[in-house]
Write a protein that holds these residues in place. Structure first.
Motif, PDB file in Angstrom:
ATOM      1  N   GLY A  18     -20.840 -51.347 -16.823  1.00 19.48           N
ATOM      2  CA  GLY A  18     -22.094 -51.498 -16.160  1.00 19.48           C
ATOM      3  C   GLY A  18     -22.254 -50.767 -14.715  1.00 19.48           C
ATOM      4  N   ARG A  19     -23.051 -50.678 -14.172  1.00 20.81           N
ATOM      5  CA  ARG A  19     -23.368 -50.033 -12.735  1.00 20.81           C
ATOM      6  C   ARG A  19     -23.066 -51.362 -11.806  1.00 20.81           C
ATOM      7  NH1 ARG A  19     -27.263 -45.473 -10.377  1.00 20.81           N
ATOM      8  NH2 ARG A  19     -26.672 -45.758  -8.150  1.00 20.81           N
ATOM      9  N   SER A  20     -23.266 -52.154 -12.168  1.00 19.62           N
ATOM     10  CA  SER A  20     -23.068 -53.293 -11.100  1.00 19.62           C
ATOM     11  C   SER A  20     -21.574 -53.391 -10.735  1.00 19.62           C
ATOM     12  CB  SER A  20     -23.581 -54.780 -11.354  1.00 19.62           C
ATOM     13  OG  SER A  20     -22.981 -55.015 -12.475  1.00 19.62           O
ATOM     14  N   THR A  21     -20.498 -53.065 -11.533  1.00 24.63           N
ATOM     15  CA  THR A  21     -19.353 -53.191 -11.384  1.00 24.63           C
ATOM     16  C   THR A  21     -18.809 -51.873 -10.245  1.00 24.63           C
ATOM     17  OG1 THR A  21     -18.983 -53.714 -13.624  1.00 24.63           O
ATOM     18  CG2 THR A  21     -16.997 -52.946 -12.402  1.00 24.63           C
ATOM     19  N   LEU A  22     -19.593 -50.923 -10.563  1.00 25.57           N
ATOM     20  CA  LEU A  22     -19.230 -49.872  -9.464  1.00 25.57           C
ATOM     21  C   LEU A  22     -19.920 -50.344  -7.975  1.00 25.57           C
ATOM     22  CD1 LEU A  22     -18.564 -47.139  -9.056  1.00 25.57           C
ATOM     23  CD2 LEU A  22     -20.496 -46.094  -9.821  1.00 25.57           C
ATOM     24  N   VAL A  23     -21.220 -50.951  -7.890  1.00 25.03           N
ATOM     25  CA  VAL A  23     -21.623 -51.262  -6.598  1.00 25.03           C
ATOM     26  C   VAL A  23     -20.701 -52.475  -6.154  1.00 25.03           C
ATOM     27  CG1 VAL A  23     -23.488 -52.584  -5.745  1.00 25.03           C
ATOM     28  CG2 VAL A  23     -23.919 -50.769  -7.464  1.00 25.03           C
ATOM     29  N   ASP A  24     -20.069 -53.224  -6.936  1.00 25.70           N
ATOM     30  CA  ASP A  24     -19.150 -54.366  -6.298  1.00 25.70           C
ATOM     31  C   ASP A  24     -17.957 -53.708  -5.952  1.00 25.70           C
ATOM     32  OD1 ASP A  24     -20.920 -56.273  -7.194  1.00 25.70           O
ATOM     33  OD2 ASP A  24     -19.935 -56.789  -9.077  1.00 25.70           O
ATOM     34  N   ALA A  25     -17.408 -52.715  -6.501  1.00 27.81           N
ATOM     35  CA  ALA A  25     -16.193 -52.076  -6.117  1.00 27.81           C
ATOM     36  C   ALA A  25     -16.551 -51.273  -4.810  1.00 27.81           C
ATOM     37  CB  ALA A  25     -15.741 -50.969  -7.026  1.00 27.81           C
ATOM     38  N   PHE A  26     -17.622 -50.608  -4.473  1.00 29.73           N
ATOM     39  CA  PHE A  26     -18.007 -50.017  -3.440  1.00 29.73           C
ATOM     40  C   PHE A  26     -18.118 -51.270  -2.185  1.00 29.73           C
ATOM     41  CE2 PHE A  26     -20.995 -49.001  -0.226  1.00 29.73           C
ATOM     42  CZ  PHE A  26     -20.596 -47.884   0.078  1.00 29.73           C
ATOM     43  N   ASN A  27     -18.620 -52.285  -2.285  1.00 30.37           N
ATOM     44  CA  ASN A  27     -18.861 -53.361  -1.476  1.00 30.37           C
ATOM     45  C   ASN A  27     -17.432 -53.782  -1.177  1.00 30.37           C
ATOM     46  OD1 ASN A  27     -21.569 -52.928  -1.421  1.00 30.37           O
ATOM     47  ND2 ASN A  27     -21.876 -54.666  -2.803  1.00 30.37           N
ATOM     48  N   GLN A  28     -16.622 -54.159  -2.023  1.00 29.43           N
ATOM     49  CA  GLN A  28     -15.202 -54.337  -1.822  1.00 29.43           C
ATOM     50  C   GLN A  28     -14.432 -53.568  -1.252  1.00 29.43           C
ATOM     51  OE1 GLN A  28     -13.370 -55.322  -5.582  1.00 29.43           O
ATOM     52  NE2 GLN A  28     -14.709 -57.461  -5.796  1.00 29.43           N
ATOM     53  N   TRP A  29     -14.541 -52.302  -1.204  1.00 24.14           N
ATOM     54  CA  TRP A  29     -13.988 -51.291  -0.439  1.00 24.14           C
ATOM     55  C   TRP A  29     -14.215 -51.300   0.880  1.00 24.14           C
ATOM     56  CZ3 TRP A  29     -16.528 -47.085   1.821  1.00 24.14           C
ATOM     57  CH2 TRP A  29     -15.584 -46.235   2.717  1.00 24.14           C
ATOM     58  N   ALA A  30     -15.733 -51.149   1.362  1.00 23.96           N
ATOM     59  CA  ALA A  30     -16.286 -51.119   2.482  1.00 23.96           C
ATOM     60  C   ALA A  30     -16.023 -52.355   3.511  1.00 23.96           C
ATOM     61  CB  ALA A  30     -17.930 -51.186   2.307  1.00 23.96           C
ATOM     62  N   GLU A  31     -15.819 -53.427   2.699  1.00 20.79           N
ATOM     63  CA  GLU A  31     -15.184 -54.691   3.401  1.00 20.79           C
ATOM     64  C   GLU A  31     -13.851 -54.704   3.838  1.00 20.79           C
ATOM     65  OE1 GLU A  31     -15.806 -59.098   4.149  1.00 20.79           O
ATOM     66  OE2 GLU A  31     -17.250 -57.725   3.587  1.00 20.79           O
ATOM     67  N   LYS A  32     -13.090 -53.987   3.057  1.00 20.76           N
ATOM     68  CA  LYS A  32     -11.692 -53.878   3.226  1.00 20.76           C
ATOM     69  C   LYS A  32     -11.202 -52.784   4.170  1.00 20.76           C
ATOM     70  CE  LYS A  32      -7.387 -52.632   1.270  1.00 20.76           C
ATOM     71  NZ  LYS A  32      -6.923 -51.901   0.208  1.00 20.76           N
ATOM     72  N   GLU A  33     -12.048 -51.522   4.134  1.00 16.26           N
ATOM     73  CA  GLU A  33     -11.816 -50.397   4.891  1.00 16.26           C
ATOM     74  C   GLU A  33     -12.510 -50.595   6.079  1.00 16.26           C
ATOM     75  OE1 GLU A  33     -10.180 -47.144   6.457  1.00 16.26           O
ATOM     76  OE2 GLU A  33      -9.707 -47.979   4.372  1.00 16.26           O
ATOM     77  N   ARG A  34     -13.667 -51.198   6.363  1.00 17.30           N
ATOM     78  CA  ARG A  34     -14.661 -51.047   7.584  1.00 17.30           C
ATOM     79  C   ARG A  34     -14.730 -49.913   8.123  1.00 17.30           C
ATOM     80  NH1 ARG A  34     -16.234 -56.202   8.393  1.00 17.30           N
ATOM     81  NH2 ARG A  34     -14.999 -58.000   7.589  1.00 17.30           N
ATOM     82  N   PRO A  35     -15.208 -48.711   7.549  1.00 21.43           N
ATOM     83  CA  PRO A  35     -15.193 -47.640   7.987  1.00 21.43           C
ATOM     84  C   PRO A  35     -16.225 -47.334   9.465  1.00 21.43           C
ATOM     85  CG  PRO A  35     -16.780 -47.515   6.101  1.00 21.43           C
ATOM     86  CD  PRO A  35     -15.940 -48.773   6.231  1.00 21.43           C
ATOM     87  N   ALA A  36     -15.746 -46.550  10.351  1.00 27.46           N
ATOM     88  CA  ALA A  36     -16.648 -46.365  11.233  1.00 27.46           C
ATOM     89  C   ALA A  36     -17.908 -45.785  11.212  1.00 27.46           C
ATOM     90  CB  ALA A  36     -15.991 -45.380  12.536  1.00 27.46           C
TER      91      ALA A  36
END
Length: 71
Positions: A18-36
């Motif tokens: 499901g697409r929500s899995t992809l969205v969750d993975a994106f959110n986890q990455w963004a929280e961890k990486e905290r890109p400028a």
């Protein structure tokens, strides 16, 4: 002058999850990486591989900006 560092990451998930899995993975990455800043997000759907994903091009924070400030 501040040096900027640009990076890219690929986040993908199988269609069956499901697409929500992809969205969750994106959110986890963004929280961890905290890109400028995120420069570009390219969404792809590979029908043959039954996978969806994001290719994210972003500016990483400088090492000094990532360190928490001491109180």
């Amino acid at each position: 002058m501040e040096e900027k560092t640009f990076k890219a990451v690929n986040i993908s998930a199988q269609d069956s999850r499901g697409r929500s899995t992809l969205v969750d993975a994106f959110n986890q990455w963004a929280e961890k990486e905290r890109p400028a800043s995120i420069i570009h997000v390219y969404y792809f759907h590979d029908l043959r591989a039954h996978a969806r994903g994001y290719l994210i091009i972003y500016e990483s924070r400088s090492a000094a900006a990532q360190q928490p400030k001491a109180a």
